[in-house]
Design a protein around this motif. Structure first.
Motif, PDB file in Angstrom:
ATOM      1  N   MET A   1     -35.610 -23.662  28.158  1.00 58.01           N
ATOM      2  CA  MET A   1     -34.249 -23.282  28.526  1.00 58.01           C
ATOM      3  C   MET A   1     -33.707 -24.219  29.598  1.00 58.01           C
ATOM      4  O   MET A   1     -34.361 -24.477  30.602  1.00 58.01           O
ATOM      5  N   ASP A   2     -32.523 -24.748  29.398  1.00 59.43           N
ATOM      6  CA  ASP A   2     -31.915 -25.631  30.384  1.00 59.43           C
ATOM      7  C   ASP A   2     -31.354 -24.812  31.528  1.00 59.43           C
ATOM      8  O   ASP A   2     -30.650 -23.812  31.329  1.00 59.43           O
ATOM      9  N   ALA A   3     -31.665 -25.223  32.735  1.00 59.23           N
ATOM     10  CA  ALA A   3     -31.179 -24.491  33.908  1.00 59.23           C
ATOM     11  C   ALA A   3     -29.742 -24.863  34.203  1.00 59.23           C
ATOM     12  O   ALA A   3     -29.347 -26.013  34.103  1.00 59.23           O
ATOM     13  N   GLY A   4     -28.959 -23.867  34.577  1.00 64.29           N
ATOM     14  CA  GLY A   4     -27.577 -24.098  34.970  1.00 64.29           C
ATOM     15  C   GLY A   4     -27.376 -23.637  36.398  1.00 64.29           C
ATOM     16  O   GLY A   4     -28.301 -23.629  37.205  1.00 64.29           O
ATOM     17  N   ALA A   5     -26.170 -23.233  36.732  1.00 64.30           N
ATOM     18  CA  ALA A   5     -25.880 -22.731  38.070  1.00 64.30           C
ATOM     19  C   ALA A   5     -26.781 -21.554  38.383  1.00 64.30           C
ATOM     20  O   ALA A   5     -27.016 -20.686  37.540  1.00 64.30           O
ATOM     21  N   ASN A   6     -27.315 -21.530  39.604  1.00 63.90           N
ATOM     22  CA  ASN A   6     -28.217 -20.478  40.064  1.00 63.90           C
ATOM     23  C   ASN A   6     -29.519 -20.420  39.268  1.00 63.90           C
ATOM     24  O   ASN A   6     -30.268 -19.459  39.378  1.00 63.90           O
ATOM     25  N   GLY A   7     -29.778 -21.446  38.477  1.00 66.50           N
ATOM     26  CA  GLY A   7     -31.009 -21.446  37.698  1.00 66.50           C
ATOM     27  C   GLY A   7     -30.901 -20.751  36.368  1.00 66.50           C
ATOM     28  O   GLY A   7     -31.834 -20.788  35.565  1.00 66.50           O
ATOM     29  N   TYR A   8     -29.785 -20.073  36.079  1.00 69.31           N
ATOM     30  CA  TYR A   8     -29.613 -19.381  34.810  1.00 69.31           C
ATOM     31  C   TYR A   8     -29.385 -20.384  33.678  1.00 69.31           C
ATOM     32  O   TYR A   8     -28.772 -21.435  33.872  1.00 69.31           O
ATOM     33  N   SER A   9     -29.843 -20.023  32.492  1.00 66.18           N
ATOM     34  CA  SER A   9     -29.575 -20.856  31.329  1.00 66.18           C
ATOM     35  C   SER A   9     -28.094 -20.808  30.984  1.00 66.18           C
ATOM     36  O   SER A   9     -27.363 -19.887  31.384  1.00 66.18           O
ATOM     37  N   GLU A  10     -27.644 -21.779  30.235  1.00 67.78           N
ATOM     38  CA  GLU A  10     -26.250 -21.819  29.785  1.00 67.78           C
ATOM     39  C   GLU A  10     -25.914 -20.565  28.987  1.00 67.78           C
ATOM     40  O   GLU A  10     -24.829 -19.992  29.122  1.00 67.78           O
ATOM     41  N   ASN A  11     -26.852 -20.115  28.168  1.00 69.23           N
ATOM     42  CA  ASN A  11     -26.604 -18.941  27.334  1.00 69.23           C
ATOM     43  C   ASN A  11     -26.423 -17.687  28.178  1.00 69.23           C
ATOM     44  O   ASN A  11     -25.534 -16.870  27.922  1.00 69.23           O
ATOM     45  N   ILE A  12     -27.272 -17.515  29.191  1.00 70.27           N
ATOM     46  CA  ILE A  12     -27.151 -16.355  30.081  1.00 70.27           C
ATOM     47  C   ILE A  12     -25.840 -16.429  30.849  1.00 70.27           C
ATOM     48  O   ILE A  12     -25.138 -15.411  31.008  1.00 70.27           O
ATOM     49  N   ARG A  13     -25.464 -17.613  31.289  1.00 77.04           N
ATOM     50  CA  ARG A  13     -24.195 -17.731  32.019  1.00 77.04           C
ATOM     51  C   ARG A  13     -23.007 -17.379  31.129  1.00 77.04           C
ATOM     52  O   ARG A  13     -22.037 -16.757  31.578  1.00 77.04           O
ATOM     53  N   ARG A  14     -23.096 -17.762  29.860  1.00 78.06           N
ATOM     54  CA  ARG A  14     -22.031 -17.394  28.920  1.00 78.06           C
ATOM     55  C   ARG A  14     -21.995 -15.879  28.723  1.00 78.06           C
ATOM     56  O   ARG A  14     -20.912 -15.270  28.669  1.00 78.06           O
ATOM     57  N   ALA A  15     -23.167 -15.261  28.612  1.00 78.01           N
ATOM     58  CA  ALA A  15     -23.232 -13.805  28.431  1.00 78.01           C
ATOM     59  C   ALA A  15     -22.683 -13.087  29.654  1.00 78.01           C
ATOM     60  O   ALA A  15     -21.918 -12.116  29.533  1.00 78.01           O
ATOM     61  N   VAL A  16     -23.055 -13.560  30.839  1.00 75.95           N
ATOM     62  CA  VAL A  16     -22.582 -12.949  32.081  1.00 75.95           C
ATOM     63  C   VAL A  16     -21.058 -13.051  32.176  1.00 75.95           C
ATOM     64  O   VAL A  16     -20.374 -12.074  32.514  1.00 75.95           O
ATOM     65  N   THR A  17     -20.519 -14.205  31.861  1.00 76.43           N
ATOM     66  CA  THR A  17     -19.062 -14.389  31.907  1.00 76.43           C
ATOM     67  C   THR A  17     -18.366 -13.456  30.925  1.00 76.43           C
ATOM     68  O   THR A  17     -17.339 -12.834  31.252  1.00 76.43           O
ATOM     69  N   ALA A  18     -18.921 -13.335  29.715  1.00 78.27           N
ATOM     70  CA  ALA A  18     -18.328 -12.443  28.714  1.00 78.27           C
ATOM     71  C   ALA A  18     -18.316 -11.006  29.214  1.00 78.27           C
ATOM     72  O   ALA A  18     -17.296 -10.303  29.114  1.00 78.27           O
ATOM     73  N   LEU A  19     -19.429 -10.552  29.781  1.00 81.10           N
ATOM     74  CA  LEU A  19     -19.509  -9.172  30.271  1.00 81.10           C
ATOM     75  C   LEU A  19     -18.564  -8.950  31.449  1.00 81.10           C
ATOM     76  O   LEU A  19     -17.929  -7.900  31.556  1.00 81.10           O
ATOM     77  N   GLN A  20     -18.482  -9.925  32.329  1.00 79.82           N
ATOM     78  CA  GLN A  20     -17.548  -9.809  33.454  1.00 79.82           C
ATOM     79  C   GLN A  20     -16.104  -9.722  32.977  1.00 79.82           C
ATOM     80  O   GLN A  20     -15.264  -9.102  33.640  1.00 79.82           O
ATOM     81  N   ASN A  21     -15.843 -10.313  31.806  1.00 79.11           N
ATOM     82  CA  ASN A  21     -14.496 -10.258  31.221  1.00 79.11           C
ATOM     83  C   ASN A  21     -14.310  -9.040  30.317  1.00 79.11           C
ATOM     84  O   ASN A  21     -13.269  -8.912  29.661  1.00 79.11           O
ATOM     85  N   GLY A  22     -15.326  -8.154  30.265  1.00 80.35           N
ATOM     86  CA  GLY A  22     -15.222  -6.952  29.444  1.00 80.35           C
ATOM     87  C   GLY A  22     -15.337  -7.212  27.961  1.00 80.35           C
ATOM     88  O   GLY A  22     -14.815  -6.447  27.150  1.00 80.35           O
TER      89      GLY A  22
END
Length: 246
Positions: A1-22
Motif C-alpha cells: 500500500m502506498d503511503a499518503g498523508a498521515n501514512g494512510y493509503s490513497e484508498n483509505i484517504r478517498r474513503a475517509v473523504t467520501a464519508l466526511q462528505n456523507g
C-alpha cells in the motif's frame, strides 16, 4: 500500500473523504469470514434515496452500527443477552439463542434491538427508516458529547431498523462490518453511527462476489475498501491519538 498523508493509503484517504462528505462507500470484511461487501454510509447523512438505493441494489439487511461507548451509555444490550435473560421465564428460548460455535464466521453476532423512531408511522417506508436512522446518528453524537439521553423517549421496539453494537475493542476484538464501519468513522472524525447493508447476488441469492462488488464500485464511482486496509489505517490513527494518563 502506498503511503499518503498521515501514512494512510490513497484508498483509505478517498474513503475517509467520501464519508466526511456523507457519501456511500463499499466495505469488504475478509476472505474466509463472511466475505461480504456492504454498502456503508454515515447514519446522519442518509436520505430516503439512499435507503431505496440500498434495498434495490444491495438487497441485504439495512442496519445501523453504533459506537460501543454510546451503546453502553444508552443502555443498548446485545440481542443474545436479552434472550438469555428472557430464558428465565421461557426456557424454550435457551434452545434458540446463539451459543459458542453456532456461527461459522465469528464467535458472536453484534445485533442489538430493532427500533422505530417514535415519529414514524409503520416504520418501514423509506422516509420512516430514514428518520429512524438519522435520529440514531443524532443520539449517538449527543451522547458522546456528554448529553444524558433517554433512548426510550426517542425510540420504540420492536421496530424496522436493526441496531448493531460494536465490540469495545473494535477491529482488535471483532472484524465484522459493524466494527470496520465504526473504525472508519473514528478515523474520519465523524459521528460513529454507520449504516451497513450487504450486497447480494440477484441470480444466486448469495453474497455478491468480491470482484463483482468491486466492478459495481467502479461503475458507480464508489470507493471500495477492504477490512485489512481499515485495520492498517486504524493502527496509524491510534498512534496519532493523545495518550491517556493513568
Amino acid at each position: 500500500m502506498d503511503a499518503g498523508a498521515n501514512g494512510y493509503s490513497e484508498n483509505i484517504r478517498r474513503a475517509v473523504t467520501a464519508l466526511q462528505n456523507g457519501e456511500m462507500i463499499l466495505l469488504f470484511d475478509l476472505e474466509g469470514r463472511e466475505a461480504e461487501t456492504d454498502f456503508t454510509i454515515p447514519a446522519t447523512a442518509v436520505k430516503p434515496s439512499d435507503v431505496r438505493w440500498m434495498r434495490n441494489d444491495a438487497g441485504g439487511l439495512i442496519c445501523v452500527a453504533l459506537d460501543p461507548d454510546a451503546s453502553e451509555k444508552l443502555g443498548l444490550p446485545l440481542m443474545a443477552d436479552i434472550i438469555r435473560e428472557a430464558n428465565r421465564s421461557n426456557s424454550a428460548l435457551s434452545r434458540i439463542v446463539e451459543k459458542s460455535g453456532d456461527l461459522k464466521y465469528d464467535s458472536r453476532s453484534s445485533f442489538s434491538i430493532w427500533v422505530n423512531h417514535r415519529d414514524t408511522r409503520t416504520g418501514i417506508p423509506d422516509n420512516d427508516r430514514t428518520l429512524t436512522i438519522n435520529k440514531l446518528g443524532e443520539v449517538v453524537k449527543n451522547t458522546l458529547d456528554g448529553e444524558n439521553i433517554h433512548f426510550g423517549n426517542e425510540f420504540r421496539t420492536p421496530g424496522h431498523v436493526a441496531t448493531l453494537r460494536a465490540a469495545k475493542g473494535l477491529v482488535h476484538e471483532r472484524m465484522g462490518q459493524t466494527e470496520l464501519s465504526i473504525t472508519l468513522a473514528k478515523i474520519a472524525g465523524i459521528t460513529p453511527a454507520m449504516v451497513v447493508c450487504e450486497m447480494l447476488d440477484d441470480e444466486t441469492g448469495n453474497a455478491l462476489e468480491k470482484k463483482d462488488a468491486e466492478q459495481y464500485g467502479n461503475d458507480h464511482n464508489l470507493v471500495f475498501v477492504e477490512g485489512e486496509e481499515v485495520v492498517e489505517a486504524y493502527e496509524i490513527w491510534l498512534s496519532s491519538q493523545p495518550q491517556k494518563k493513568n
